[in-house]
Motif scaffolding. Structure first.
Motif, PDB file in Angstrom:
ATOM      1  N   PRO A 134      10.623  -9.689   6.690  1.00 31.57           N
ATOM      2  CA  PRO A 134      10.272  -9.111   5.389  1.00 31.57           C
ATOM      3  C   PRO A 134       8.753  -9.069   5.202  1.00 31.57           C
ATOM      4  O   PRO A 134       8.016  -9.871   5.795  1.00 31.57           O
ATOM      5  CB  PRO A 134      10.920 -10.065   4.384  1.00 31.57           C
ATOM      6  N   TYR A 135       8.306  -8.130   4.387  1.00 31.60           N
ATOM      7  CA  TYR A 135       6.882  -8.061   4.080  1.00 31.60           C
ATOM      8  C   TYR A 135       6.439  -9.367   3.441  1.00 31.60           C
ATOM      9  O   TYR A 135       7.104  -9.889   2.541  1.00 31.60           O
ATOM     10  CB  TYR A 135       6.586  -6.895   3.120  1.00 31.60           C
ATOM     11  N   ASP A 136       5.326  -9.895   3.914  1.00 32.84           N
ATOM     12  CA  ASP A 136       4.754 -11.125   3.376  1.00 32.84           C
ATOM     13  C   ASP A 136       3.243 -10.946   3.382  1.00 32.84           C
ATOM     14  O   ASP A 136       2.617 -10.933   4.445  1.00 32.84           O
ATOM     15  CB  ASP A 136       5.177 -12.320   4.238  1.00 32.84           C
ATOM     16  N   ALA A 137       2.662 -10.787   2.208  1.00 37.49           N
ATOM     17  CA  ALA A 137       1.227 -10.519   2.088  1.00 37.49           C
ATOM     18  C   ALA A 137       0.390 -11.606   2.750  1.00 37.49           C
ATOM     19  O   ALA A 137      -0.646 -11.315   3.362  1.00 37.49           O
ATOM     20  CB  ALA A 137       0.836 -10.377   0.617  1.00 37.49           C
ATOM     21  N   GLU A 138       0.829 -12.850   2.665  1.00 39.82           N
ATOM     22  CA  GLU A 138       0.058 -13.946   3.260  1.00 39.82           C
ATOM     23  C   GLU A 138       0.065 -13.851   4.791  1.00 39.82           C
ATOM     24  O   GLU A 138      -0.964 -14.064   5.439  1.00 39.82           O
ATOM     25  CB  GLU A 138       0.594 -15.300   2.794  1.00 39.82           C
ATOM     26  N   VAL A 139       1.193 -13.522   5.376  1.00 37.69           N
ATOM     27  CA  VAL A 139       1.274 -13.348   6.834  1.00 37.69           C
ATOM     28  C   VAL A 139       0.371 -12.196   7.263  1.00 37.69           C
ATOM     29  O   VAL A 139      -0.348 -12.295   8.256  1.00 37.69           O
ATOM     30  CB  VAL A 139       2.734 -13.106   7.289  1.00 37.69           C
ATOM     31  N   VAL A 140       0.386 -11.117   6.506  1.00 35.28           N
ATOM     32  CA  VAL A 140      -0.461  -9.965   6.826  1.00 35.28           C
ATOM     33  C   VAL A 140      -1.929 -10.363   6.737  1.00 35.28           C
ATOM     34  O   VAL A 140      -2.721 -10.081   7.646  1.00 35.28           O
ATOM     35  CB  VAL A 140      -0.140  -8.771   5.893  1.00 35.28           C
ATOM     36  N   ARG A 141      -2.299 -11.041   5.662  1.00 37.11           N
ATOM     37  CA  ARG A 141      -3.705 -11.448   5.469  1.00 37.11           C
ATOM     38  C   ARG A 141      -4.159 -12.388   6.574  1.00 37.11           C
ATOM     39  O   ARG A 141      -5.220 -12.200   7.167  1.00 37.11           O
ATOM     40  CB  ARG A 141      -3.899 -12.111   4.097  1.00 37.11           C
ATOM     41  N   VAL A 142      -3.365 -13.402   6.871  1.00 38.03           N
ATOM     42  CA  VAL A 142      -3.737 -14.379   7.899  1.00 38.03           C
ATOM     43  C   VAL A 142      -3.819 -13.712   9.274  1.00 38.03           C
ATOM     44  O   VAL A 142      -4.752 -13.968  10.045  1.00 38.03           O
ATOM     45  CB  VAL A 142      -2.749 -15.576   7.907  1.00 38.03           C
ATOM     46  N   SER A 143      -2.882 -12.839   9.569  1.00 40.04           N
ATOM     47  CA  SER A 143      -2.880 -12.154  10.867  1.00 40.04           C
ATOM     48  C   SER A 143      -4.111 -11.273  11.024  1.00 40.04           C
ATOM     49  O   SER A 143      -4.786 -11.309  12.061  1.00 40.04           O
ATOM     50  CB  SER A 143      -1.609 -11.315  11.020  1.00 40.04           C
ATOM     51  N   LEU A 144      -4.416 -10.494  10.014  1.00 42.03           N
ATOM     52  CA  LEU A 144      -5.602  -9.630  10.069  1.00 42.03           C
ATOM     53  C   LEU A 144      -6.883 -10.449  10.124  1.00 42.03           C
ATOM     54  O   LEU A 144      -7.828 -10.095  10.855  1.00 42.03           O
ATOM     55  CB  LEU A 144      -5.621  -8.674   8.875  1.00 42.03           C
ATOM     56  N   THR A 145      -6.927 -11.538   9.389  1.00 39.59           N
ATOM     57  CA  THR A 145      -8.110 -12.401   9.406  1.00 39.59           C
ATOM     58  C   THR A 145      -8.322 -12.993  10.800  1.00 39.59           C
ATOM     59  O   THR A 145      -9.462 -13.052  11.291  1.00 39.59           O
ATOM     60  CB  THR A 145      -7.983 -13.512   8.353  1.00 39.59           C
ATOM     61  N   THR A 146      -7.253 -13.420  11.435  1.00 41.76           N
ATOM     62  CA  THR A 146      -7.358 -13.961  12.792  1.00 41.76           C
ATOM     63  C   THR A 146      -7.927 -12.921  13.745  1.00 41.76           C
ATOM     64  O   THR A 146      -8.855 -13.208  14.509  1.00 41.76           O
ATOM     65  CB  THR A 146      -5.974 -14.434  13.293  1.00 41.76           C
ATOM     66  N   ILE A 147      -7.396 -11.712  13.697  1.00 43.42           N
ATOM     67  CA  ILE A 147      -7.875 -10.656  14.590  1.00 43.42           C
ATOM     68  C   ILE A 147      -9.341 -10.342  14.298  1.00 43.42           C
ATOM     69  O   ILE A 147     -10.145 -10.165  15.215  1.00 43.42           O
ATOM     70  CB  ILE A 147      -6.994  -9.389  14.459  1.00 43.42           C
ATOM     71  N   SER A 148      -9.696 -10.307  13.030  1.00 41.96           N
ATOM     72  CA  SER A 148     -11.090 -10.048  12.643  1.00 41.96           C
ATOM     73  C   SER A 148     -12.024 -11.114  13.210  1.00 41.96           C
ATOM     74  O   SER A 148     -13.058 -10.796  13.811  1.00 41.96           O
ATOM     75  CB  SER A 148     -11.208 -10.010  11.120  1.00 41.96           C
ATOM     76  N   GLN A 149     -11.672 -12.371  13.027  1.00 40.71           N
ATOM     77  CA  GLN A 149     -12.520 -13.460  13.515  1.00 40.71           C
ATOM     78  C   GLN A 149     -12.659 -13.416  15.030  1.00 40.71           C
ATOM     79  O   GLN A 149     -13.758 -13.596  15.559  1.00 40.71           O
ATOM     80  CB  GLN A 149     -11.963 -14.801  13.057  1.00 40.71           C
ATOM     81  N   VAL A 150     -11.570 -13.177  15.713  1.00 39.39           N
ATOM     82  CA  VAL A 150     -11.615 -13.123  17.176  1.00 39.39           C
ATOM     83  C   VAL A 150     -12.502 -11.967  17.629  1.00 39.39           C
ATOM     84  O   VAL A 150     -13.315 -12.118  18.544  1.00 39.39           O
ATOM     85  CB  VAL A 150     -10.197 -13.018  17.774  1.00 39.39           C
TER      86      VAL A 150
END
Length: 149
Positions: free
Chosen positions: A55-71
């Motif tokens: 299911p859509y989960d805004a926190e999972v989306v935010r954390v996932s995108l943040t991880t990719i951004s930092q890397v």
């Protein structure tokens, strides 16, 4: 007395082994491999939402995108001269031959992810639309700068 000396020697050996393990963990090959695993997990989480498997989960989306951004911002720094081989690296020699292009691809990924993060996808369809360009960035870099094993 002998027991105390044995205990102290054992602790020194354990400490040295722990320090060696820590130093090994800090090798650039190991660091960049861990970073790619983190990105892979993040892309997997986003893909699961995009496909409706989760299911859509805004926190999972935010954390996932943040991880990719930092890397994307620190990943290119994990390829110093001398780290071309070892630790079963899949890094292509092209990274060191064309560092500017490699860094540009990482920067583009970061820019695209940051733009997506700024307007956080609000539902499954938006996540699906967002990960297309991000996945293309990843795939383009892998095609050029990763050895196929």
């Amino acid at each position: 007395m002998k027991l105390k000396i044995f205990a102290a020697a054992s602790l020194l050996c354990l400490g040295a082994a722990g320090a060696a393990e820590l130093a090994m963990a800090q090798e650039p090959q190991a660091v960049r491999q861990q970073m790619m695993k983190d990105v892979g997990r993040s892309m997997g989480a986003l893909a699961a939402i995009a496909k409706g498997e989760k299911p859509y989960d805004a926190e999972v989306v935010r954390v996932s995108l943040t991880t990719i951004s930092q890397v994307s911002k620190t990943f290119p720094d994990q390829f110093p001269a001398g780290s071309e081989t070892g630790a079963e690296t899949e890094a292509s020699p092209k990274i060191w031959e064309n560092t500017d292009d490699f860094r540009a691809k990482a920067a583009q990924l970061g820019k695209d992810v940051d733009a997506t993060l700024a307007t956080l996808p609000g539902d499954q369809a938006a996540v699906a639309a967002a990960i297309g360009p991000i996945g293309k960035n990843c795939g383009g870099c892998h095609e050029t700068f990763r050895l196929k094993k």
